[in-house]
Design a protein around this motif. Structure first.
Motif, PDB file in Angstrom:
ATOM      1  N   PHE A 259       0.618  -0.488  -0.013  1.00 32.21           N
ATOM      2  CA  PHE A 259       0.267  -0.111   0.241  1.00 32.21           C
ATOM      3  C   PHE A 259       0.959   0.770  -0.043  1.00 32.21           C
ATOM      4  CE2 PHE A 259      -2.878  -2.952   1.559  1.00 32.21           C
ATOM      5  CZ  PHE A 259      -4.103  -2.205   0.949  1.00 32.21           C
ATOM      6  N   GLU A 260       2.085   1.148  -0.189  1.00 30.21           N
ATOM      7  CA  GLU A 260       3.442   2.075  -0.042  1.00 30.21           C
ATOM      8  C   GLU A 260       3.042   2.783  -1.025  1.00 30.21           C
ATOM      9  OE1 GLU A 260       4.573   3.418   2.581  1.00 30.21           O
ATOM     10  OE2 GLU A 260       4.317   2.306   4.090  1.00 30.21           O
ATOM     11  N   THR A 261       3.512   4.416  -1.228  1.00 28.46           N
ATOM     12  CA  THR A 261       3.051   4.787  -2.253  1.00 28.46           C
ATOM     13  C   THR A 261       4.576   5.698  -2.871  1.00 28.46           C
ATOM     14  OG1 THR A 261       2.265   7.173  -1.253  1.00 28.46           O
ATOM     15  CG2 THR A 261       0.890   5.357  -2.829  1.00 28.46           C
ATOM     16  N   ASN A 262       5.419   5.376  -1.987  1.00 33.15           N
ATOM     17  CA  ASN A 262       7.038   6.090  -2.680  1.00 33.15           C
ATOM     18  C   ASN A 262       7.279   5.034  -1.140  1.00 33.15           C
ATOM     19  OD1 ASN A 262       6.155   8.613  -3.430  1.00 33.15           O
ATOM     20  ND2 ASN A 262       5.100   9.037  -1.793  1.00 33.15           N
ATOM     21  N   VAL A 263       8.828   5.541  -1.733  1.00 33.83           N
ATOM     22  CA  VAL A 263      10.283   4.574  -1.034  1.00 33.83           C
ATOM     23  C   VAL A 263      10.570   5.544   0.056  1.00 33.83           C
ATOM     24  CG1 VAL A 263      12.376   3.438  -0.926  1.00 33.83           C
ATOM     25  CG2 VAL A 263      10.778   2.892  -3.332  1.00 33.83           C
ATOM     26  N   PRO A 264      10.415   4.942   1.075  1.00 31.28           N
ATOM     27  CA  PRO A 264      10.807   5.838   2.228  1.00 31.28           C
ATOM     28  C   PRO A 264      12.496   6.011   2.021  1.00 31.28           C
ATOM     29  CG  PRO A 264      10.833   3.370   3.629  1.00 31.28           C
ATOM     30  CD  PRO A 264       9.743   4.321   1.631  1.00 31.28           C
ATOM     31  N   SER A 265      12.800   7.076   3.031  1.00 26.18           N
ATOM     32  CA  SER A 265      14.382   7.150   3.186  1.00 26.18           C
ATOM     33  C   SER A 265      14.755   6.097   3.383  1.00 26.18           C
ATOM     34  CB  SER A 265      14.482   8.213   3.452  1.00 26.18           C
ATOM     35  OG  SER A 265      14.274   8.447   5.247  1.00 26.18           O
ATOM     36  N   TYR A 266      16.104   5.505   3.531  1.00 23.54           N
ATOM     37  CA  TYR A 266      17.058   4.541   4.579  1.00 23.54           C
ATOM     38  C   TYR A 266      16.667   4.962   5.712  1.00 23.54           C
ATOM     39  CZ  TYR A 266      19.843   1.634   6.428  1.00 23.54           C
ATOM     40  OH  TYR A 266      20.285   0.299   7.260  1.00 23.54           O
ATOM     41  N   GLU A 267      16.544   5.636   6.377  1.00 23.03           N
ATOM     42  CA  GLU A 267      16.710   6.048   7.796  1.00 23.03           C
ATOM     43  C   GLU A 267      15.116   5.222   8.131  1.00 23.03           C
ATOM     44  OE1 GLU A 267      20.068   8.262   6.071  1.00 23.03           O
ATOM     45  OE2 GLU A 267      17.973   8.796   5.450  1.00 23.03           O
ATOM     46  N   ASP A 268      14.342   6.026   7.311  1.00 21.75           N
ATOM     47  CA  ASP A 268      12.603   5.849   8.079  1.00 21.75           C
ATOM     48  C   ASP A 268      12.565   4.671   7.819  1.00 21.75           C
ATOM     49  OD1 ASP A 268      11.848   8.604   8.510  1.00 21.75           O
ATOM     50  OD2 ASP A 268      10.783   8.705   6.824  1.00 21.75           O
ATOM     51  N   TRP A 269      12.837   4.257   6.530  1.00 20.19           N
ATOM     52  CA  TRP A 269      12.953   2.372   6.492  1.00 20.19           C
ATOM     53  C   TRP A 269      13.516   1.390   7.545  1.00 20.19           C
ATOM     54  CZ3 TRP A 269      15.739  -2.233   6.277  1.00 20.19           C
ATOM     55  CH2 TRP A 269      15.462  -3.232   5.363  1.00 20.19           C
ATOM     56  N   ASP A 270      14.759   2.343   7.895  1.00 26.62           N
ATOM     57  CA  ASP A 270      15.526   1.400   9.149  1.00 26.62           C
ATOM     58  C   ASP A 270      14.914   0.863   9.942  1.00 26.62           C
ATOM     59  OD1 ASP A 270      18.149   0.576   9.754  1.00 26.62           O
ATOM     60  OD2 ASP A 270      18.191   1.686  10.710  1.00 26.62           O
ATOM     61  N   ALA A 271      14.672   2.323  10.497  1.00 24.06           N
ATOM     62  CA  ALA A 271      14.235   2.668  12.268  1.00 24.06           C
ATOM     63  C   ALA A 271      12.580   1.763  12.133  1.00 24.06           C
ATOM     64  CB  ALA A 271      13.491   3.447  11.991  1.00 24.06           C
ATOM     65  N   GLY A 272      12.000   1.093  10.948  1.00 24.43           N
ATOM     66  CA  GLY A 272      10.631   0.643  10.942  1.00 24.43           C
ATOM     67  C   GLY A 272      10.985  -0.845  10.786  1.00 24.43           C
ATOM     68  N   HIS A 273      12.510  -1.468  10.776  1.00 27.96           N
ATOM     69  CA  HIS A 273      12.409  -3.083  10.240  1.00 27.96           C
ATOM     70  C   HIS A 273      13.515  -3.148  11.577  1.00 27.96           C
ATOM     71  CE1 HIS A 273      10.539  -1.935   6.448  1.00 27.96           C
ATOM     72  NE2 HIS A 273      10.681  -3.359   6.141  1.00 27.96           N
ATOM     73  N   LEU A 274      12.879  -4.505  11.921  1.00 27.80           N
ATOM     74  CA  LEU A 274      14.842  -5.307  12.733  1.00 27.80           C
ATOM     75  C   LEU A 274      16.148  -4.530  12.090  1.00 27.80           C
ATOM     76  CD1 LEU A 274      12.369  -8.309  13.487  1.00 27.80           C
ATOM     77  CD2 LEU A 274      12.865  -6.370  14.616  1.00 27.80           C
ATOM     78  N   LYS A 275      16.877  -4.143  13.362  1.00 34.21           N
ATOM     79  CA  LYS A 275      18.271  -5.020  12.890  1.00 34.21           C
ATOM     80  C   LYS A 275      18.583  -5.825  12.520  1.00 34.21           C
ATOM     81  CE  LYS A 275      18.125  -0.492  14.355  1.00 34.21           C
ATOM     82  NZ  LYS A 275      17.547   0.518  12.810  1.00 34.21           N
TER      83      LYS A 275
END
Length: 158
Positions: free
Chosen positions: A24-40
């Motif tokens: 449902f995403e419409t835009n690719v997030p910044s790496y920082e936003d993507w990184d914050a939302g995913h497990l390390k």
């Protein structure tokens, strides 16, 4: 997956967004936003001839501690690499890694039209729990169903 992989990972993510049946995403997030939302941990890329052609990662489903072993799957394959078994290899590795890191349940929300992703998840031991009807709108404003699939570990949380 490393931060240096983000330019190619984000390009593959954009290809998935463009299909209209991957997220449902419409835009690719910044790496920082993507990184914050995913497990390390539990982040993988697939390469072929030294070219990154797919990626998979987990994100937490909740910040509540009781759901600490439950994660959501993201898996994307480059358009020119689909149908080669790359998704299966990535998902199988992600499952092993998730169990090594104490995750007992993996879940995926998949568009019903994304038959390849549904089949991949079923092949890798996920089961269809149900359909969330008209759960969200596409970027075109169309209400879309989403299938909820789940894989319960046979070794963690027994």
């Amino acid at each position: 997956m490393l931060a240096k992989d983000w330019p190619t990972v984000s390009k593959i993510y954009a290809e998935g967004i463009a299909t209209g049946i991957a997220t449902f995403e419409t835009n690719v997030p910044s790496y920082e936003d993507w990184d914050a939302g995913h497990l390390k941990n539990c982040r993988w890329v697939a390469t072929e001839a030294n070219h990154l052609i797919g990626w998979a990662a987990l994100s937490p489903v909740s910040s509540r501690c009781v759901y600490g072993g439950v994660a959501e799957v993201s898996i994307y394959i480059a358009s020119n690499a689909r149908g080669k078994g790359i998704g299966k290899q990535l998902l199988q590795q992600l499952i092993l890694d998730s169990e090594d890191n104490g995750y007992w349940t993996l879940q995926s929300g998949i568009f019903p039209q994304n038959k390849a992703s549904v089949a991949l998840h079923i092949t890798c031991g996920f089961r269809h729990l149900g359909t969330r009807e008209r759960i969200a709108q596409t970027k075109e404003g169309i209400w879309v169903d989403n299938l909820l699939l789940e894989r319960r570990s046979k070794i963690i949380g027994q």
